[in-house]
Design an enzyme around this catalytic site. Structure first.
Site, PDB file in Angstrom:
ATOM      1  N   GLU A  48       0.882  -1.244  -0.162  1.00 59.39           N
ATOM      2  CA  GLU A  48      -0.178   0.455   0.034  1.00 59.39           C
ATOM      3  C   GLU A  48       0.667   1.340  -0.119  1.00 59.39           C
ATOM      4  OE1 GLU A  48      -2.801  -0.235  -0.915  1.00 59.39           O
ATOM      5  OE2 GLU A  48      -2.925  -2.159  -0.396  1.00 59.39           O
TER       6      GLU A  48
HETATM    7  C1  LIG Z   1       2.879  -9.856   0.701  1.00 60.00           C
HETATM    8  C2  LIG Z   1       1.909  -8.597  -0.306  1.00 60.00           C
HETATM    9  C3  LIG Z   1       0.436  -8.513  -0.516  1.00 60.00           C
HETATM   10  C4  LIG Z   1       0.363  -7.545  -1.051  1.00 60.00           C
HETATM   11  N1  LIG Z   1      -0.786  -7.035  -1.723  1.00 60.00           N
HETATM   12  C5  LIG Z   1      -1.097  -6.928  -3.075  1.00 60.00           C
HETATM   13  C6  LIG Z   1      -2.389  -6.987  -3.470  1.00 60.00           C
HETATM   14  O1  LIG Z   1      -3.266  -7.271  -2.727  1.00 60.00           O
HETATM   15  N2  LIG Z   1      -2.321  -6.170  -4.954  1.00 60.00           N
HETATM   16  C7  LIG Z   1      -1.581  -5.411  -5.094  1.00 60.00           C
HETATM   17  O2  LIG Z   1      -1.738  -4.796  -6.370  1.00 60.00           O
HETATM   18  N3  LIG Z   1       0.437  -5.004  -5.020  1.00 60.00           N
HETATM   19  C8  LIG Z   1       0.237  -6.253  -3.660  1.00 60.00           C
HETATM   20  N4  LIG Z   1       0.686  -6.184  -2.619  1.00 60.00           N
HETATM   21  C9  LIG Z   1       2.464  -5.571  -4.072  1.00 60.00           C
HETATM   22  C10 LIG Z   1       2.930  -4.433  -3.119  1.00 60.00           C
HETATM   23  O3  LIG Z   1       2.332  -3.291  -2.670  1.00 60.00           O
HETATM   24  C11 LIG Z   1       4.370  -3.370  -3.471  1.00 60.00           C
HETATM   25  O4  LIG Z   1       5.172  -4.803  -3.669  1.00 60.00           O
HETATM   26  C12 LIG Z   1       4.410  -2.230  -2.861  1.00 60.00           C
HETATM   27  O5  LIG Z   1       4.091  -0.838  -3.373  1.00 60.00           O
HETATM   28  C13 LIG Z   1       5.931  -1.972  -3.325  1.00 60.00           C
HETATM   29  O6  LIG Z   1       6.059  -1.616  -4.707  1.00 60.00           O
HETATM   30  P1  LIG Z   1       7.611  -3.578  -5.007  1.00 60.00           P
HETATM   31  O7  LIG Z   1       7.793  -3.703  -4.576  1.00 60.00           O
HETATM   32  O8  LIG Z   1       7.372  -3.008  -6.777  1.00 60.00           O
HETATM   33  O9  LIG Z   1       8.823  -1.789  -5.011  1.00 60.00           O
HETATM   34  P2  LIG Z   1       9.319  -0.659  -5.894  1.00 60.00           P
HETATM   35  O10 LIG Z   1       8.459   0.161  -6.222  1.00 60.00           O
HETATM   36  O11 LIG Z   1      10.212  -1.706  -6.815  1.00 60.00           O
HETATM   37  O12 LIG Z   1      10.157   0.091  -4.838  1.00 60.00           O
HETATM   38  C14 LIG Z   1      11.805  -0.716  -3.868  1.00 60.00           C
HETATM   39  C15 LIG Z   1      12.019   0.264  -3.182  1.00 60.00           C
HETATM   40  O13 LIG Z   1      12.294   1.808  -3.347  1.00 60.00           O
HETATM   41  C16 LIG Z   1      11.637   2.531  -3.397  1.00 60.00           C
HETATM   42  N5  LIG Z   1      10.781   3.388  -3.755  1.00 60.00           N
HETATM   43  C17 LIG Z   1      10.853   3.221  -5.172  1.00 60.00           C
HETATM   44  N6  LIG Z   1      10.156   4.270  -5.591  1.00 60.00           N
HETATM   45  C18 LIG Z   1      10.787   5.066  -4.863  1.00 60.00           C
HETATM   46  C19 LIG Z   1      10.955   7.641  -5.245  1.00 60.00           C
HETATM   47  N7  LIG Z   1       9.890   7.565  -6.032  1.00 60.00           N
HETATM   48  N8  LIG Z   1      11.366   7.702  -4.410  1.00 60.00           N
HETATM   49  C20 LIG Z   1      11.511   6.728  -3.124  1.00 60.00           C
HETATM   50  N9  LIG Z   1      11.803   5.695  -2.316  1.00 60.00           N
HETATM   51  C21 LIG Z   1      11.010   4.879  -3.854  1.00 60.00           C
HETATM   52  C22 LIG Z   1      10.418   2.048  -2.286  1.00 60.00           C
HETATM   53  O14 LIG Z   1      10.000   2.590  -0.966  1.00 60.00           O
HETATM   54  C23 LIG Z   1      11.177   0.874  -2.179  1.00 60.00           C
HETATM   55  O15 LIG Z   1      12.024   0.766  -0.480  1.00 60.00           O
HETATM   56  C24 LIG Z   1       1.592  -6.680  -2.088  1.00 60.00           C
HETATM   57  C25 LIG Z   1       3.343  -7.070  -2.090  1.00 60.00           C
HETATM   58  C26 LIG Z   1       2.882  -8.311  -1.060  1.00 60.00           C
HETATM   59  C27 LIG Z   1       4.392  -8.457  -0.372  1.00 60.00           C
END
Ligand SMILES: Cc1cc2nc3c(=O)[nH]c(=O)nc-3n(C[C@H](O)[C@H](O)[C@H](O)COP(=O)(O)OP(=O)(O)OC[C@H]3O[C@@H](n4cnc5c(N)ncnc54)[C@H](O)[C@@H]3O)c2cc1C
Length: 600
Positions: A441
């Site tokens: 989220e």
């Molecule tokens: C158990 C679980 C349940 C989930 N449930 C859902 C769901 O129901 N539906 C759904 O759609 N998704 C879901 N997710 C996905 C989750 O919302 C994403 O994993 C999360 O939003 C982060 O995206 P990412 O993993 O691609 O990380 P990335 O976007 O790759 O980010 C990696 C790191 O970089 C940082 N970062 C990236 N961009 C920036 C920026 N511009 N400024 C500062 N920092 C930045 C982030 O803060 C993070 O620390 C779930 C994930 C898990 C693990």
């Protein structure tokens, strides 16, 4: 194994004595039915369900997890039966309109229910929790026909919902999303693509699953401006909701993860799946924000839940574990050592969790009043005003309360010493389950950027200014006439400092754009400690007045005041550390070149 006792007394304190929900309910149409008796009855029933049905399944869910077999997912033992009881109890539609089968009560009542359910068993609570987000999105953006078909089934609970945003290469940056939606002659779409990490994406609890999916139509603009939102059911249905055949949606696998084992985190593959546009073309991300905001407040509750469960379960251990003698004199002469609760450091850990739980509850429940106003507003202007106020608070609630929830869970493990690391006590499960809350989220980093970027600077400081005004108003009023004037003075001082640090940061950002990103986490944490101070100051005033009146429940109010004192003396000063970091040079973060990152 952890146990759970619903904190009904504290919930009643917050909704009746602190925030006067009864007066608030008289200002919104849905509030007419929410009489104090009705609120109490629902709170007690939800508490019973949480304590007796869901809490005993918390460890079961962790140990068994979900099982995937050729696209089908089996939930842990007892989850299905508990869900059936949930549906029969009419819980899912509690806060949704009567015309779609709901009970028409205010959104804030749904939030009380969510706290109780989520604290007892977060993994289980995510199934109905994700549905709630789908329901809110359909309610705001759906056509009447879509509401009649999907919202009604979701309100019943016979179908559940999901939120399908994330793809393997993008989670925070949804502008990179690739799933496609091809328009069909009959007005429907065919969706193709693969989503990952979809919570409650597949399971055996309900007849059908309604996926709310982000995808691009042909020729859509690049980035976030070319994203639309679709309803994609697992099973196709007729217009009256009768299930016909399987849609082109399949769960490719489920994740093996650190915590929330009882909730299926799924890869969902869409292969020419039939879908229906929800809202306007290319405005999907905006529409999805309805879902995400629901989910973000839901995730803030996960932070509160972690603090509450951690405190509840660490306390009995601290009372009954004997180790060394208290430095201020023997406390348990009949034992070889004193109970560890006599040691200041153990008290520090317990009080930290307690202050975060009770402070977090006040913050979230107050924000829930804005969701009531948003949903019930009679003019667009009022709706926008409530939505904006809630929008300002959302990143603070989501990020600060999940970070503090994690700290509480960690502290509560620490109270157990080495035993906290051992599975049988359940403390490590609280930590593992809570760990995801700062990530999904919108990670803490993304929330921090949202707060300082969109909600403060791009908004022209209007919401920020309004929030500060509220703090000053309370502070100055109680500085003169309050019972805890020292807290009002601190509140004013920290708010003034917040204003000063904000101005300085924005000035630095005009010279170096990275200044905002470098300061954002500390800015958010400062905002969180300050916001919580406002609620602790209010709670202290209420408690002091109650004690002055000399009624019942003296111990409750005295404990409230003692926790407030702990918050102001031991937790709020952390904000100064965050201010120091946020005011430090951006270069200390940005100077290192990439080759020097690897030169070690
Ligand atoms: C158990 C679980 C349940 C989930 N449930 C859902 C769901 O129901 N539906 C759904 O759609 N998704 C879901 N997710 C996905 C989750 O919302 C994403 O994993 C999360 O939003 C982060 O995206 P990412 O993993 O691609 O990380 P990335 O976007 O790759 O980010 C990696 C790191 O970089 C940082 N970062 C990236 N961009 C920036 C920026 N511009 N400024 C500062 N920092 C930045 C982030 O803060 C993070 O620390 C779930 C994930 C898990 C693990």
């Amino acid at each position: 194994m952890t146990t759970y006792k619903a904190p009904v007394r504290d919930i009643n304190f917050v909704i009746n004595e602190l925030l006067d929900f009864n007066a608030h309910y008289q200002t919104i149409p849905a509030g007419a039915e929410a009489t104090p008796d009705m609120v109490e009855a629902i709170t007690l029933e939800a508490a019973k369900f949480a304590e007796e049905v869901l809490s005993p399944l918390n460890q079961v869910g962790d140990e068994q997890g979900c099982q995937w077999n050729d696209g089908e997912v089996t939930t842990p033992e007892g989850f299905k039966e508990a869900y059936q009881m949930w549906v029969e109890g009419g819980w899912q539609g509690l806060s949704h309109p009567i015309e779609y089968g709901g009970q028409g009560l205010p959104m804030s009542m749904g939030l009380i229910k969510s706290e109780l359910v989520g604290t007892a068993n977060w993994s289980w609570g995510m199934y109905p929790g994700l549905s709630l987000g789908a329901m809110n999105t359909l309610y705001v953006h759906g056509t009447e026909a879509q509401k009649q078909l999907y919202l009604s089934k979701l309100c019943e609970g016979t179908w559940t919902g999901t939120m399908c945003l994330t793809e393997a290469h993008c989670g925070s940056d949804l502008g990179q999303m690739r799933s496609k939606a091809e328009p069909q002659a009959d007005g429907s779409y065919k969706l193709t693509g693969s989503k990952i990490f979809i919570s409650a994406g597949e399971h055996d609890l309900a007849e059908n699953i309604i996926h709310i999916v982000l995808a691009r139509t042909p020729g859509a603009p690049e980035g976030t401006k070319g994203i639309s939102l679709f309803i994609v059911p697992k099973f196709n249905t007729t217009e009256d909701g009768t299930i016909t055949d399987r849609n082109g949606v399949k769960c490719g696998s489920i994740e093996h993860k650190m915590g929330i084992h009882g909730n299926a985190t799924c890869v969902i593959n869409f292969d020419d799946a039939t879908g229906y546009m929800l809202g306007q073309e290319n405005e999907g991300l905006n529409a999805m924000f309805t879902f995400m905001n629901t989910a973000r407040i839901g995730t803030a509750i996960q932070g509160l839940a972690a603090s509450e469960l951690a405190y509840q379960n660490a306390l009995p251990y601290a009372l009954d574990r004997y180790s060394m003698r208290s430095l201020s004199g023997v406390k348990n002469p009949d034992k070889a050592g004193d109970a560890i609760i006599h040691h200041p450091d153990v008290r520090r850990m317990l009080l930290t969790a307690r202050a975060f739980a009770e402070g977090g509850r006040a913050m979230i429940y107050d924000a829930a009043k804005y969701s009531d106003r948003m949903v019930q507003a009679e003019s667009q202007e009022d709706r926008d005003a409530a939505e904006n106020e809630l929008g300002f608070l959302t990143p603070i609630l989501k990020a600060f309360l999940t970070e503090t929830g994690l700290e509480s869970a960690s502290n509560a493990m620490q109270v157990f010493g080495g035993h906290g690391f051992i599975k049988e006590h359940g403390m490590e499960q609280i930590y593992r389950d809570a760990r995801i809350a700062t990530m999904y989220e919108g990670t803490t980093g993304i929330q921090a950027m949202d707060l300082i970027g969109r909600k403060v600077v791009l908004d022209g400081f209007k919401l920020y200014g309004g929030f500060c005004k509220k703090l000053y108003k309370f502070g100055f009023k109680n500085l003169i006439s309050g019972k805890r004037r020292c807290y009002s003075a601190k509140l004013i001082g920290y708010t003034l400092a917040w204003n000063w640090h904000t101005v300085k940061m924005v000035a630095r950002a005009s010279r170096n754009r990275d200044a905002v990103g470098a300061a954002s986490f500390d800015f958010l944490m400062y905002s969180g400690y300050l916001s919580m101070a406002y609620y602790w100051a209010m709670m202290a005033e209420v408690a002091a007045n109650k004690l002055a009146e000399g009624g019942e429940d003296k111990a409750f109010y005295e404990a409230k005041l003692e926790t407030a004192e702990f918050y102001f003396s031991r937790l709020l000063p952390r904000a100064k550390g965050h201010a120091g970091c946020m005011n430090s040079s951006t270069d200390s973060v940005m100077a290192m070149s990439l080759d020097r990152f690897t030169a070690r």
